[in-house]
Enzyme design. Structure first.
Site, PDB file in Angstrom:
ATOM      1  N   HIS A 100       0.783  -1.105  -0.020  1.00 40.12           N
ATOM      2  CA  HIS A 100      -0.026  -0.105   0.015  1.00 40.12           C
ATOM      3  C   HIS A 100       0.861   1.199   0.109  1.00 40.12           C
ATOM      4  O   HIS A 100       2.172   1.194   0.373  1.00 40.12           O
ATOM      5  CB  HIS A 100      -0.811   0.022   1.150  1.00 40.12           C
ATOM      6  CG  HIS A 100      -0.237  -0.170   2.392  1.00 40.12           C
ATOM      7  ND1 HIS A 100       0.044  -1.378   3.031  1.00 40.12           N
ATOM      8  CD2 HIS A 100      -0.091   0.803   3.548  1.00 40.12           C
ATOM      9  CE1 HIS A 100       0.590  -1.144   4.141  1.00 40.12           C
ATOM     10  NE2 HIS A 100       0.705   0.339   4.446  1.00 40.12           N
ATOM     11  N   HIS A 102       0.767   5.298   1.128  1.00 41.49           N
ATOM     12  CA  HIS A 102       0.082   6.553   1.742  1.00 41.49           C
ATOM     13  C   HIS A 102       0.057   7.647   0.987  1.00 41.49           C
ATOM     14  O   HIS A 102       1.443   7.989   0.677  1.00 41.49           O
ATOM     15  CB  HIS A 102       0.791   6.797   3.158  1.00 41.49           C
ATOM     16  CG  HIS A 102       0.715   5.604   4.092  1.00 41.49           C
ATOM     17  ND1 HIS A 102       0.030   5.334   5.176  1.00 41.49           N
ATOM     18  CD2 HIS A 102       1.554   4.419   4.013  1.00 41.49           C
ATOM     19  CE1 HIS A 102       0.321   4.181   5.905  1.00 41.49           C
ATOM     20  NE2 HIS A 102       1.271   3.753   5.306  1.00 41.49           N
TER      21      HIS A 102
HETATM   22  P1  5GP Z   1       1.617   0.891   7.392  1.00 39.24           P
HETATM   23  O1  5GP Z   1       1.904   1.119   8.913  1.00 39.24           O
HETATM   24  O2  5GP Z   1       1.658  -0.868   7.147  1.00 39.24           O
HETATM   25  O3  5GP Z   1       2.591   1.448   6.614  1.00 39.24           O
HETATM   26  O4  5GP Z   1       0.242   1.317   7.116  1.00 39.24           O
HETATM   27  C1  5GP Z   1      -0.903   0.620   7.502  1.00 39.24           C
HETATM   28  C2  5GP Z   1      -2.196   1.741   7.622  1.00 39.24           C
HETATM   29  O5  5GP Z   1      -3.228   1.073   7.627  1.00 39.24           O
HETATM   30  C3  5GP Z   1      -2.054   2.449   8.913  1.00 39.24           C
HETATM   31  O6  5GP Z   1      -1.793   4.026   8.298  1.00 39.24           O
HETATM   32  C4  5GP Z   1      -3.404   2.227   9.697  1.00 39.24           C
HETATM   33  O7  5GP Z   1      -3.976   3.146  10.088  1.00 39.24           O
HETATM   34  C5  5GP Z   1      -4.002   1.684   8.193  1.00 39.24           C
HETATM   35  N1  5GP Z   1      -5.165   0.811   8.937  1.00 39.24           N
HETATM   36  C6  5GP Z   1      -4.884  -0.423   9.735  1.00 39.24           C
HETATM   37  N2  5GP Z   1      -6.263  -0.989   9.807  1.00 39.24           N
HETATM   38  C7  5GP Z   1      -7.060  -0.382   8.812  1.00 39.24           C
HETATM   39  C8  5GP Z   1      -8.279  -0.793   8.580  1.00 39.24           C
HETATM   40  O8  5GP Z   1      -9.161  -1.655   9.048  1.00 39.24           O
HETATM   41  N3  5GP Z   1      -9.147   0.338   7.668  1.00 39.24           N
HETATM   42  C9  5GP Z   1      -8.610   1.153   7.239  1.00 39.24           C
HETATM   43  N4  5GP Z   1      -9.136   2.140   6.254  1.00 39.24           N
HETATM   44  N5  5GP Z   1      -7.110   1.491   7.577  1.00 39.24           N
HETATM   45  C10 5GP Z   1      -6.381   0.572   8.297  1.00 39.24           C
END
Ligand code: 5GP
Ligand code: ZN
Length: 115
Positions: A100, A102
């Site tokens: 993903h 951001h």
């Molecule tokens: P990472 O930390 O892996 O770069 O980003 C994961 C992102 O997914 C985080 O910013 C977190 O807030 C988001 N996230 C986690 N669970 C969910 C969810 O159930 N729904 C949505 N819309 N975002 C989520």
């Protein structure tokens, strides 16, 4: 992937605030936004992250910057500026293991990527 959160969001098995979907890519609002605009852009195809790219994810990956730019315009942050980030692995703080990006914007994001 059977138990992948973002696969389930892409399949609409788990609700999310979708802001874009097409054959290859889905985008939705981050549930814990870190900026006024905080969107997550994902390929529909499961891929754990940038360490695990396989050929089937490359068509989506090639189009994600363009979709991000369209979303930045649609969400009013194109002129002010925005950032597109993918955390990969533990030192980067990756918490969801479906690739993903951001999209962050809507406030000054700071001059440093690392602090
Ligand atoms: P990472 O930390 O892996 O770069 O980003 C994961 C992102 O997914 C985080 O910013 C977190 O807030 C988001 N996230 C986690 N669970 C969910 C969810 O159930 N729904 C949505 N819309 N975002 C989520
Ligand atoms: Zn997945």
């Amino acid at each position: 992937m059977g138990d992948c959160l973002f696969c389930k969001i892409a399949a609409k098995e788990i609700p999310a605030a979708l802001v874009h979907e097409d054959d290859d890519i889905v985008a939705f609002k981050d549930i814990f936004p870190q900026a006024p605009v905080h969107l997550l852009i994902i390929p529909r195809v499961h891929c754990a992250g940038l360490n695990d790219l396989a050929p089937d994810v490359l068509p989506a990956l090639a189009r994600i910057p363009q979709v991000a730019a369209e979303l930045a315009r649609a969400h009013g942050v194109a002129a002010g500026g925005w950032r597109l980030i993918s955390n990969c692995g533990p030192d980067a703080g990756q918490t969801v293991f479906h690739l993903h990006f951001h999209l962050l914007g809507g406030k000054p994001l700071g001059g440093k990527l690392v602090h």
